[in-house]
Write a protein that holds these residues in place. Structure first.
Motif, PDB file in Angstrom:
ATOM      1  N   ARG A 190      23.104  55.919  -5.162  1.00 25.14           N
ATOM      2  CA  ARG A 190      21.754  55.686  -5.677  1.00 25.14           C
ATOM      3  C   ARG A 190      21.723  54.400  -6.504  1.00 25.14           C
ATOM      4  NH1 ARG A 190      21.333  60.190  -8.109  1.00 25.14           N
ATOM      5  NH2 ARG A 190      20.309  61.268  -6.371  1.00 25.14           N
ATOM      6  N   ALA A 191      22.727  54.208  -7.327  1.00 22.35           N
ATOM      7  CA  ALA A 191      22.783  53.018  -8.177  1.00 22.35           C
ATOM      8  C   ALA A 191      22.876  51.745  -7.346  1.00 22.35           C
ATOM      9  CB  ALA A 191      23.973  53.106  -9.129  1.00 22.35           C
ATOM     10  N   ALA A 192      23.649  51.795  -6.276  1.00 25.33           N
ATOM     11  CA  ALA A 192      23.816  50.617  -5.419  1.00 25.33           C
ATOM     12  C   ALA A 192      22.565  50.350  -4.598  1.00 25.33           C
ATOM     13  CB  ALA A 192      25.017  50.819  -4.497  1.00 25.33           C
ATOM     14  N   ARG A 193      21.890  51.415  -4.217  1.00 26.18           N
ATOM     15  CA  ARG A 193      20.748  51.294  -3.311  1.00 26.18           C
ATOM     16  C   ARG A 193      19.470  50.863  -4.018  1.00 26.18           C
ATOM     17  NH1 ARG A 193      20.848  56.131  -1.859  1.00 26.18           N
ATOM     18  NH2 ARG A 193      19.010  56.934  -2.949  1.00 26.18           N
ATOM     19  N   VAL A 194      19.175  51.448  -5.181  1.00 33.11           N
ATOM     20  CA  VAL A 194      17.870  51.203  -5.823  1.00 33.11           C
ATOM     21  C   VAL A 194      17.986  50.599  -7.220  1.00 33.11           C
ATOM     22  CG1 VAL A 194      16.844  53.094  -4.524  1.00 33.11           C
ATOM     23  CG2 VAL A 194      17.691  53.520  -6.842  1.00 33.11           C
ATOM     24  N   GLY A 195      19.200  50.447  -7.742  1.00 27.17           N
ATOM     25  CA  GLY A 195      19.354  49.991  -9.112  1.00 27.17           C
ATOM     26  C   GLY A 195      19.581  48.499  -9.249  1.00 27.17           C
ATOM     27  N   ASP A 196      19.197  47.991 -10.418  1.00 23.11           N
ATOM     28  CA  ASP A 196      19.534  46.623 -10.815  1.00 23.11           C
ATOM     29  C   ASP A 196      20.840  46.605 -11.598  1.00 23.11           C
ATOM     30  OD1 ASP A 196      17.009  45.182  -9.964  1.00 23.11           O
ATOM     31  OD2 ASP A 196      16.169  46.727 -11.265  1.00 23.11           O
ATOM     32  N   GLY A 197      21.428  47.782 -11.732  1.00 21.21           N
ATOM     33  CA  GLY A 197      22.695  47.913 -12.430  1.00 21.21           C
ATOM     34  C   GLY A 197      23.097  49.368 -12.498  1.00 21.21           C
ATOM     35  N   TRP A 198      24.338  49.587 -12.925  1.00 18.01           N
ATOM     36  CA  TRP A 198      24.868  50.932 -13.134  1.00 18.01           C
ATOM     37  C   TRP A 198      25.236  51.070 -14.588  1.00 18.01           C
ATOM     38  CZ3 TRP A 198      30.019  52.336 -14.527  1.00 18.01           C
ATOM     39  CH2 TRP A 198      30.271  53.724 -14.492  1.00 18.01           C
ATOM     40  N   THR A 199      24.967  52.245 -15.161  1.00 19.02           N
ATOM     41  CA  THR A 199      25.260  52.478 -16.573  1.00 19.02           C
ATOM     42  C   THR A 199      26.108  53.730 -16.701  1.00 19.02           C
ATOM     43  OG1 THR A 199      24.239  52.549 -18.783  1.00 19.02           O
ATOM     44  CG2 THR A 199      23.126  53.787 -17.023  1.00 19.02           C
ATOM     45  N   SER A 200      27.170  53.667 -17.481  1.00 20.85           N
ATOM     46  CA  SER A 200      28.144  54.756 -17.525  1.00 20.85           C
ATOM     47  C   SER A 200      27.893  55.684 -18.698  1.00 20.85           C
ATOM     48  CB  SER A 200      29.564  54.193 -17.618  1.00 20.85           C
ATOM     49  OG  SER A 200      29.923  53.911 -18.962  1.00 20.85           O
ATOM     50  N   ALA A 201      28.396  56.904 -18.561  1.00 23.68           N
ATOM     51  CA  ALA A 201      28.655  57.746 -19.721  1.00 23.68           C
ATOM     52  C   ALA A 201      30.041  57.353 -20.232  1.00 23.68           C
ATOM     53  CB  ALA A 201      28.587  59.216 -19.324  1.00 23.68           C
ATOM     54  N   MET A 202      30.615  58.151 -21.106  1.00 20.99           N
ATOM     55  CA  MET A 202      31.960  57.847 -21.591  1.00 20.99           C
ATOM     56  C   MET A 202      32.934  57.873 -20.417  1.00 20.99           C
ATOM     57  SD  MET A 202      32.063  60.039 -25.133  1.00 20.99           S
ATOM     58  CE  MET A 202      31.740  61.571 -24.256  1.00 20.99           C
ATOM     59  N   ARG A 219      27.231  48.269  -2.440  1.00 22.10           N
ATOM     60  CA  ARG A 219      26.218  47.211  -2.475  1.00 22.10           C
ATOM     61  C   ARG A 219      26.344  46.311  -1.248  1.00 22.10           C
ATOM     62  NH1 ARG A 219      26.799  43.841  -6.902  1.00 22.10           N
ATOM     63  NH2 ARG A 219      24.664  43.140  -6.580  1.00 22.10           N
ATOM     64  N   ALA A 220      27.563  46.088  -0.810  1.00 24.22           N
ATOM     65  CA  ALA A 220      27.753  45.338   0.439  1.00 24.22           C
ATOM     66  C   ALA A 220      27.183  46.124   1.616  1.00 24.22           C
ATOM     67  CB  ALA A 220      29.236  45.045   0.650  1.00 24.22           C
ATOM     68  N   GLU A 221      27.398  47.414   1.609  1.00 27.08           N
ATOM     69  CA  GLU A 221      26.876  48.272   2.673  1.00 27.08           C
ATOM     70  C   GLU A 221      25.357  48.214   2.730  1.00 27.08           C
ATOM     71  OE1 GLU A 221      26.598  53.089   3.355  1.00 27.08           O
ATOM     72  OE2 GLU A 221      28.513  52.249   2.642  1.00 27.08           O
ATOM     73  N   TYR A 222      24.710  48.118   1.580  1.00 26.39           N
ATOM     74  CA  TYR A 222      23.248  48.072   1.521  1.00 26.39           C
ATOM     75  C   TYR A 222      22.700  46.646   1.570  1.00 26.39           C
ATOM     76  CZ  TYR A 222      23.422  53.011   0.221  1.00 26.39           C
ATOM     77  OH  TYR A 222      23.653  54.379   0.217  1.00 26.39           O
ATOM     78  N   GLY A 223      23.574  45.669   1.796  1.00 28.70           N
ATOM     79  CA  GLY A 223      23.123  44.290   1.908  1.00 28.70           C
ATOM     80  C   GLY A 223      22.710  43.663   0.595  1.00 28.70           C
ATOM     81  N   LYS A 224      23.302  44.120  -0.517  1.00 27.28           N
ATOM     82  CA  LYS A 224      22.904  43.642  -1.841  1.00 27.28           C
ATOM     83  C   LYS A 224      24.052  43.002  -2.609  1.00 27.28           C
ATOM     84  CE  LYS A 224      19.048  46.846  -2.385  1.00 27.28           C
ATOM     85  NZ  LYS A 224      18.330  47.730  -3.314  1.00 27.28           N
ATOM     86  N   ALA A 225      25.091  42.631  -1.905  1.00 27.57           N
ATOM     87  CA  ALA A 225      26.290  42.130  -2.575  1.00 27.57           C
ATOM     88  C   ALA A 225      26.043  40.859  -3.370  1.00 27.57           C
ATOM     89  CB  ALA A 225      27.394  41.895  -1.549  1.00 27.57           C
TER      90      ALA A 225
END
Length: 287
Positions: A190-202, A219-225
């Motif tokens: 989901r983060a790679a497909r629709v996000g402008d970034g990923w945010t972690s918990a601890m 992200r490469a798979e979704y063409g967003k690399a």
């Protein structure tokens, strides 16, 4: 490298003063946590502690992160804010679009929308939303919110949400960035497909390296690399100049920190001591 101040479990009356000091010190952002309520008995394990217990109790202070962003935005001019993360699953996307658009307008586009699903069945059921199919519902919620925030007349006819043409004004004058949380593979997709970034918990460093590698693959798979992408992290085993250099080398763009914790000051410690801790942190790592 960006540095963000985390303000989870901080007394509410301190938030505006901490935001002003963070801005003065040169921090990039403030990370805003989300918790709807404390249920006396939890039916599911909290996913980010070894034993599944929560790190807070019924007296721990929380504030709605969108209201907090508006309040802190009113007393600052530069520093940005993002939810880290707001639990989408128990909320309504049309109402959220109104709230997110309002915060973006009131802060002059200084707001990023960090989103997750939510871990507690009670937060869904007691807010009138089924826990089942939560992942698919959140995917559709993100689609709805982005569509409305894009401006103009929009309509949506999906599996979970259905409405004819509507418009919310004013629309943000530039896109609100979406940062997606979660450590599972479906969350990373989901983060790679629709996000402008990923945010972690601890998270520990070795696990973080694996997540970043997986995000690159997806992200490469979704063409967003080749698109810009944020990696915001709360890494629990890398600190100091050497540790932060390791994080940057691994691909982290934004370190979320609570400076006063390093100085042995608790969440309910003196406000002035927290401000001094931010100044000391900034002198060492930001300036």
């Amino acid at each position: 490298m960006k540095y963000t101040v985390g303000i989870a479990m901080t007394p509410l009356h301190e938030l505006t003063a901490l935001a002003q000091t963070a801005e003065e010190c040169g921090f990039t952002s403030i990370a805003l946590p989300d918790s709807l309520f404390y249920m006396q008995t939890q039916s599911a394990d909290y996913p980010y502690t070894p034993d599944g217990s929560r790190m807070w109790n019924e007296e721990t202070p929380w504030v709605d992160p969108l209201i907090a962003a508006a309040a802190m935005g009113a007393v600052t001019t530069r520093i940005e804010f993002y939810t880290q993360v707001l639990k989408l699953g128990s909320r309504n996307p049309v109402l959220l679009a109104r709230q997110v658009g309002s915060v973006a307008a009131l802060t002059g586009n200084r707001f990023g929308f960090g989103v997750g699903i939510g871990w507690a069945p009670e937060e869904f059921e007691w807010c009138g939303v089924p826990y089942a199919k939560r992942g698919k519902r959140v995917d559709e919620m993100i689609e709805v919110i982005k569509s409305i925030l894009g401006g103009g007349m929009v309509e949506h006819h999906g599996e979970f949400y259905d409405f004819d043409k509507l418009q919310m004004s004013p629309a943000p004058t530039k896109p609100v960035p979406f940062y997606v949380g979660g450590h599972t593979d479906v969350a990373l997709r989901r983060a790679a497909r629709v996000g402008d970034g990923w945010t972690s918990a601890m998270i520990k460093f070795d696990d973080l390296v694996s997540v970043i590698a997986r995000l690159k693959e997806l992200r490469a798979e979704y063409g967003k690399a080749d698109e810009p992408y944020e990696i915001q992290t709360v890494c629990i085993d890398r600190f100091g100049k050497d540790g932060y250099a390791e994080l940057e080398e691994a691909g982290v763009t934004d370190i979320i920190t609570v400076p006063w914790i390093f100085d042995g000051i608790g969440f309910d410690g003196p406000l002035e001591a927290k401000k001094d801790s931010m100044r000391k942190f900034a002198e060492i790592y930001i300036h």
